[in-house]
Design an enzyme around this catalytic site. Structure first.
Site, PDB file in Angstrom:
ATOM      1  N   LYS A 110      58.307  56.965   8.091  1.00  0.00           N
ATOM      2  CA  LYS A 110      57.759  57.243   9.512  1.00  0.00           C
ATOM      3  C   LYS A 110      58.829  58.220  10.040  1.00  0.00           C
ATOM      4  CE  LYS A 110      56.281  52.579  10.342  1.00  0.00           C
ATOM      5  NZ  LYS A 110      56.535  51.215  11.029  1.00  0.00           N
TER       6      LYS A 110
ATOM      7  N   HIS B 260      61.508  41.174  16.302  1.00  0.00           N
ATOM      8  CA  HIS B 260      62.100  40.992  14.855  1.00  0.00           C
ATOM      9  C   HIS B 260      63.279  39.945  14.883  1.00  0.00           C
ATOM     10  CE1 HIS B 260      61.481  46.018  14.940  1.00  0.00           C
ATOM     11  NE2 HIS B 260      60.461  45.270  13.741  1.00  0.00           N
TER      12      HIS B 260
ATOM     13  N   SER C  53      57.902  48.175  17.901  1.00  0.00           N
ATOM     14  CA  SER C  53      58.917  49.472  18.111  1.00  0.00           C
ATOM     15  C   SER C  53      58.424  50.478  18.728  1.00  0.00           C
ATOM     16  CB  SER C  53      59.699  49.800  16.615  1.00  0.00           C
ATOM     17  OG  SER C  53      60.358  48.676  16.250  1.00  0.00           O
TER      18      SER C  53
ATOM     19  N   ARG D   9      51.636  40.164  13.019  1.00  0.00           N
ATOM     20  CA  ARG D   9      51.195  40.405  14.372  1.00  0.00           C
ATOM     21  C   ARG D   9      49.604  39.846  14.663  1.00  0.00           C
ATOM     22  NH1 ARG D   9      54.783  45.342  15.560  1.00  0.00           N
ATOM     23  NH2 ARG D   9      53.913  45.475  13.388  1.00  0.00           N
TER      24      ARG D   9
END
Ligand code: ADP
Length: 167
Positions: A42, A18, A129, A91
């Site tokens: 989440k 990040h 993460s 990504r």
């Protein structure tokens, strides 16, 4: 006012992936607002206050960066900040479907807001993460992948959880 990008996410917790995106975005924008979602779908490990604190510490050396939390629709928040760009990191192709849907949805909600994508750097394209949390939960080292304050906080959290489950 210069050109500002809003970089939204759950940042549970912030990683060097990040931070790399923020640093590179500052080459293209006058400022970046890291916007941490309060209403994340989440199930987060850290509270929004903890996520904001870690992001602020991790980004404290970067100029022209603001970290705050937001609630509700992202496009409404972006409009309130007067920014017109949502910045997201990509990504792998596995990110693409979700990001494509989100960008299209946000465009249909507010056509003045544009989503821009930045490719992950080769050094951090495998960092997420989620995997950071998995490794830390198994007592593995996440050194070099997250700021030190995040490393410490993960250690504390999982140690507390392990102690609790042993009771
Ligand atoms: P969300 O919970 O909204 O999916 P995250 O907090 O996981 O978002 O990440 C915020 C944004 O940063 C997303 O666009 C995500 O794809 C991107 N991102 C996460 N990790 C990396 C990384 N290692 N390199 C580049 N971009 C990343």
């Amino acid at each position: 006012m210069g050109k500002i990008a809003v970089y939204p996410g759950s940042f549970d917790p912030i990683t060097f992936g990040h931070i790399d995106i923020v640093g590179r975005a500052l080459e293209c924008f006058d400022g970046v607002i890291v916007a941490i979602a309060t209403d994340s779908q989440k199930n987060t490990l850290f509270t929004v206050e903890e996520r904001v604190e870690m992001a602020r510490l991790g980004l404290r050396e970067k100029p022209d960066v603001v970290v705050e939390s937001f609630q509700g629709l992202l496009v409404d928040y972006v409009a309130r900040t007067k920014a017109t760009v949502i910045l997201r990191g990509l990504r792998a192709t596995s990110d693409f479907d979700y990001e494509f849907h989100m960008a299209s949805t946000n465009k249909s909600l507010n056509e003045n807001v544009e989503t821009l994508f930045m490719m992950a750097s080769k050094d951090f394209c495998f960092v997420s993460s989620r995997t950071i949390k998995e490794v830390a939960s198994l007592n593995g080292s996440v050194k070099g992948l997250v700021p030190e304050c995040v490393e410490r906080k993960l250690k504390e959290r999982f140690e507390a959880m392990r102690k609790k489950s042993q009771r």
